[in-house]
Design an enzyme around this catalytic site. Structure first.
Site, PDB file in Angstrom:
ATOM      1  N   ASP A   1       7.612 -13.313 -44.381  1.00 21.42           N
ATOM      2  CA  ASP A   1       7.771 -14.732 -45.219  1.00 21.42           C
ATOM      3  C   ASP A   1       8.687 -14.681 -46.528  1.00 21.42           C
ATOM      4  OD1 ASP A   1       6.030 -17.051 -45.913  1.00 21.42           O
ATOM      5  OD2 ASP A   1       6.012 -16.032 -47.789  1.00 21.42           O
TER       6      ASP A   1
ATOM      7  N   GLU B   1      11.439 -15.533 -41.679  1.00 21.48           N
ATOM      8  CA  GLU B   1      11.309 -17.084 -42.155  1.00 21.48           C
ATOM      9  C   GLU B   1      12.602 -17.036 -43.194  1.00 21.48           C
ATOM     10  OE1 GLU B   1       8.803 -20.152 -44.414  1.00 21.48           O
ATOM     11  OE2 GLU B   1       8.831 -18.301 -44.981  1.00 21.48           O
TER      12      GLU B   1
END
Length: 856
Positions: A525, A578
């Protein structure tokens, strides 16, 4: 690193398991200790150079409560000591210390002590010293900042015999029991007890600790050697311990033949660390840990403590204040909002060996890879890990997805963060069950043929005062520079990626999930926030790197190390970034340098955020306006092969006012569903892997909420529009079925040779057409039509070496909720060139639909 005798650690060439579990060799007899300052009670005898043959009397004098008598057996010259139990009254309301068991009055007598151990010391010119803890050590132990409690407490050879010292607050008496000997120690006040026994060496012994309401028979925690070997400490100090979870934290084990729990924690700035928990009524005073040299690791083996006990570390900060912290390496936690760590060990037996072998056959970017993203706590609210294991694998398998991606499962205090503000990096959230329960869920998914990807959050952590923030009184896991530490968007703290121990904590954490829980992939993330020093910061709020640039060189090095280590140790795993910028080489190998001069970050795949934003922007326009935004659907092919991409329609796109996927589409309910179906057909045909968030597979109209999850009631047969939602779900199932059986749609996802435009400029018609090829050159033709009209005899250029094409998928089929405009018969090419190709076919294009055709 503080030197230790050979018996305190294992040989560095021994296997890790042997190194950590083998009982050390017996301690060698220590030389006579240097004379220590004597208490007032002992100064007189010390000044008179009392010979050692009188030390028994001295010991009896120093422990009057024991009323012990010493009798000499002339034949064997052994000393047999007997002492009456000194059972007094503890302060009212105080309970016994832990790590012990209540003494059974019918307890079997301890094994006899070797004769040599209890033989009185010879009458040489030794000077008896006071066994009591001296004033300096006493103060440090009481205040919780003693770095070497084992050097004071326990049993130690001293001039005149063996000194026994115990620190047991609230106890009324402490008695040493060894073989047939039972001697009460003198109460020195403040919970300290001591006694000097005329022994040649330290015997095996236990302690009887008397409280107001109980007498506890326990091992002495301060008689044990360190549980960590020299190699472990060296690797920790170097930041290279790839199995960090096996040495830090709380581990039930057998040490020197005794069952208990080893506690260890990294806290280099602490003045002292103590263990507090349910086993000592959250009073850590009697459980100070020892510092293991320059590594900053503190350790204590507590006998008699096992699984299920709650604990935290009581840390004395550099300024003398104290803080109670959860274990950063805890592998199990209490259910939030409770915050304690729990002693645990795993007994789970895996049944997914066949899956683990099969997953190594193809790398992810060359294999079918369609992902169903799930928030476990809300997919079916109220279900545990084991209950989810009975439903989730069957549902995902039925829809044909190859993988699930789990939003963060690591422990987090606030459910509204969806798991993206982690406090327990090594513990699956206790909201849904135990760590073994989570393993059961992963195992069930694997046995159903479904891979498991987990969201992993190494970019930042919350500021909760019981967790990682200023863990030992100073910035430790976070950067020491406040400008570098504070994350500007989320009110959290960023990790100090330049500190080797912090990198080790995170790299080992990535391995932990892959190796201990058989996770098949990590989706990392917020990578962009890690890579740039100026991320969400204004001028003056950040400091350039050593080259004057804005790249976070420490974060780059960390990501490279993490990826290289995970791929080296875990065959078949995939890491996914990401990353929302155009950083060069996110999925390039770490040893290959790009035009920017940086080596690749080493990820296997990257989320294509540009494709997601552009394509959703196009679809949000009325069809009459889409002609002016046609480039938003074609631009992705300009950079499609710069990285290995995943096409994500994730949770982030269906919350916070962004609307659900079907609700982003314009027009009435029929047109919205038609647009959604056409878009999904385009998405599954576009180069790259697919990811779809839960609820979007059946056209949920409302945004997702973690409070109640997907609107499953839309699929209730009694609901009037159930067929509309079921039709979209049937389409998703068929998309996955055809996708998995058609190598042209996934085999060459990262190769330009796997894609050819047929027409990318038919903006006025709202048409896109392209060919996908597998490794053998077999094609699939995809035609996407985003206008709400039927186009008859629409000519499409095709290769001239395919004798006929047949329709394998049409999103306008009636069973999907469409109008049923299809091409039911094989379509033969005509020799008329079109779109730059030697042949062409004529198709009927349904309104707002995508059609796939393969060679007949």
């Amino acid at each position: 690193m503080t030197p230790r005798p050979e018996s305190s650690g294992s040989h560095p060439e021994q296997p890790a398991e042997q190194r950590r579990t083998e009982p050390p060799t017996p301690a060698r007899k220590k030389p006579a200790a240097k004379k220590q300052p004597a208490t007032a009670a002992a100064k007189k005898s010390a000044a008179g150079k009392t010979p050692v043959k009188k030390t028994a009397a001295a010991a009896a004098k120093s422990a009057p409560a024991a009323k012990a008598t010493v009798q000499k057996a002339a034949a064997k010259k052994t000393a047999k000591k007997t002492a009456g139990k000194a059972v007094g009254k503890a302060p009212a309301g105080k309970k016994p210390s832990a790590g012990s068991r209540v003494r059974d009055t019918a307890r079997t007598a301890p094994a006899p002590v070797p004769e040599a151990a209890v033989r009185p010391a010879p009458p040489e010119a030794e000077i008896a010293v006071s066994p009591a803890v001296d004033a300096g050590d006493r103060e440090r132990l009481l205040d919780g900042w003693h770095h070497a409690p084992h050097s004071v407490l326990g049993a130690h050879p001293v001039p005149g015999g063996v000194a026994f010292r115990a620190f047991r607050p609230y106890a009324r008496a402490v008695t040493v029991v060894s073989g047939g000997m039972s001697v009460a120690l003198h109460d020195d006040g403040d919970g300290f007890f001591s006694g000097l026994l005329p022994l040649r060496e330290v015997p095996a012994y236990r302690l009887l600790v008397t409280y107001e309401e109980a007498e506890l028979d326990t091992e002495d925690a301060y008689r044990f050697l360190p549980t960590l070997g020299e190699l472990d400490l060296h690797l920790i100090g170097e930041g290279r311990h790839e199995e960090l979870w096996t040495v830090l934290g709380a581990h039930p084990m057998t040490h020197q033949g005794v069952a208990g729990t080893r506690f260890s924690v990294w806290a280099p700035n602490a003045r002292g660390v103590r263990v507090a928990g349910s086993f000592n009524f959250w009073d850590g005073a009697a459980f100070p840990m020892r510092s293991l040299g320059s590594t900053g690791v503190w350790e204590l083996f507590v006998p008699g403590i096992g699984e299920g006990e709650l604990y935290k570390f009581e840390i004395t900060r550099p300024d003398g204040s104290k803080t109670l912290r959860a274990d950063p390496m805890a592998r199990r936690t209490e259910v939030p909002p409770a915050t304690s760590s729990i002693v645990t060990s795993s007994r789970y037996e895996w049944g997914d060996s066949e899956w683990l072998e099969r997953r190594t056959e193809l790398p992810a970017h060359r294999a079918p890879f369609s992902v169903y993203e799930v928030h476990l706590a809300s997919w079916r609210p109220g279900l545990t890990y084991r209950q989810l294991a009975e439903q989730l694998p069957a549902y995902v398998k039925d829809l044909g997805f190859t993988h699930v991606e789990l939003m963060p499962v690591a422990e987090h205090p606030f459910g509204g963060s969806w798991g993206y503000q982690v406090t327990g990096f090594y513990a699956p959230t206790a909201r849904l069950g135990t760590p073994d329960d989570f393993k059961y869920l992963v195992d069930a998914l694997h046995r159903a043929g479904i891979g498991v990807i987990m969201d992993w959050v190494p970019a930042h952590f919350p500021r909760d005062e019981w967790a990682l923030a200023e863990f030992d009184g100073r910035p430790l896991y976070e950067h020491s520079d406040p400008l570098r530490a504070a994350h500007p968007d989320w009110g959290t703290l960023e990790f100090d990626f330049g500190r080797r121990e912090v990198r080790n904590f995170l790299v080992a954490n990535a391995l932990y999930w892959c190796e201990e829980f058989h996770i098949d992939g990590l989706r990392v993330d917020a990578v962009a926030s890690m890579l740039y020093l100026d991320y969400s910061r204004e001028p003056g709020e950040w400091t350039p790197n050593e080259h004057g640039g804005r790249e976070n060189l420490d974060a780059v090095a960390f990501l490279q190390e993490m990826n290289a280590t995970v791929y080296r140790r875990v065959p078949g795993v995939v890491t996914i970034a990401e990353e929302s910028t155009a950083w060069d080489g996110v999925t390039r190998a770490t040893h290959h340098r790009g035009p920017s001069g940086f080596g690749g970050l080493g990820f296997g795949l990257k989320w294509n955020m540009g494709w997601m934003h552009d394509s959703l922007e196009y679809m949000s326009h009325e069809p009459v306006h889409r002609a002016y935004h046609h480039g938003e659907m074609t631009f992705s092919m300009v950079y499609a092969y710069s990285e290995n991409y995943v096409l994500p329609i994730s949770h982030d796109e269906v919350v916070h006012g962004k609307r659900s996927l079907v609700s982003k589409m314009p027009g009435d309910w029929w047109r919205r569903r038609a647009d959604l179906r056409a878009y999904l057909g385009y998405m599954w045909a576009h180069p790259g892997k697919q990811l779809l968030f839960m609820g979007q597979e059946f056209a949920q109209g409302a945004e997702w909420s973690e409070a109640h999850g997907p609107d499953w009631w839309l699929l209730d047969p009694h609901y009037g529009a159930e067929a509309d939602h079921r039709g979209v779900r049937d389409l998703v199932r068929d998309l996955n079925t055809v996708y998995r059986s058609t190598p042209a749609l996934w085999q060459n996802d990262t190769e330009p040779s796997g894609f050819r435009w047929v027409t990318g400029d038919a903006a006025d018609d709202n048409v896109l057409a392209f060919l996908r090829y597998d490794a053998d050159g077999s094609p699939l033709l995809a035609v996407c039509h985003f206008a709400p009209v039927v186009r008859h005899d629409y000519r499409i250029g095709v290769p001239d070496d395919v004798p006929a094409w047949h329709e394998v998928l049409n999103t306008d089929q009636a069973r999907y909720g469409g109008g049923g405009v299809t091409n039911p018969d094989p379509v033969k090419p005509e020799p008329q060139g079109w779109h730059g190709r030697p042949a062409s076919i004529r198709l009927t294009l349904p309104p707002l639909a995508t059609v796939w055709l393969r060679p007949a």
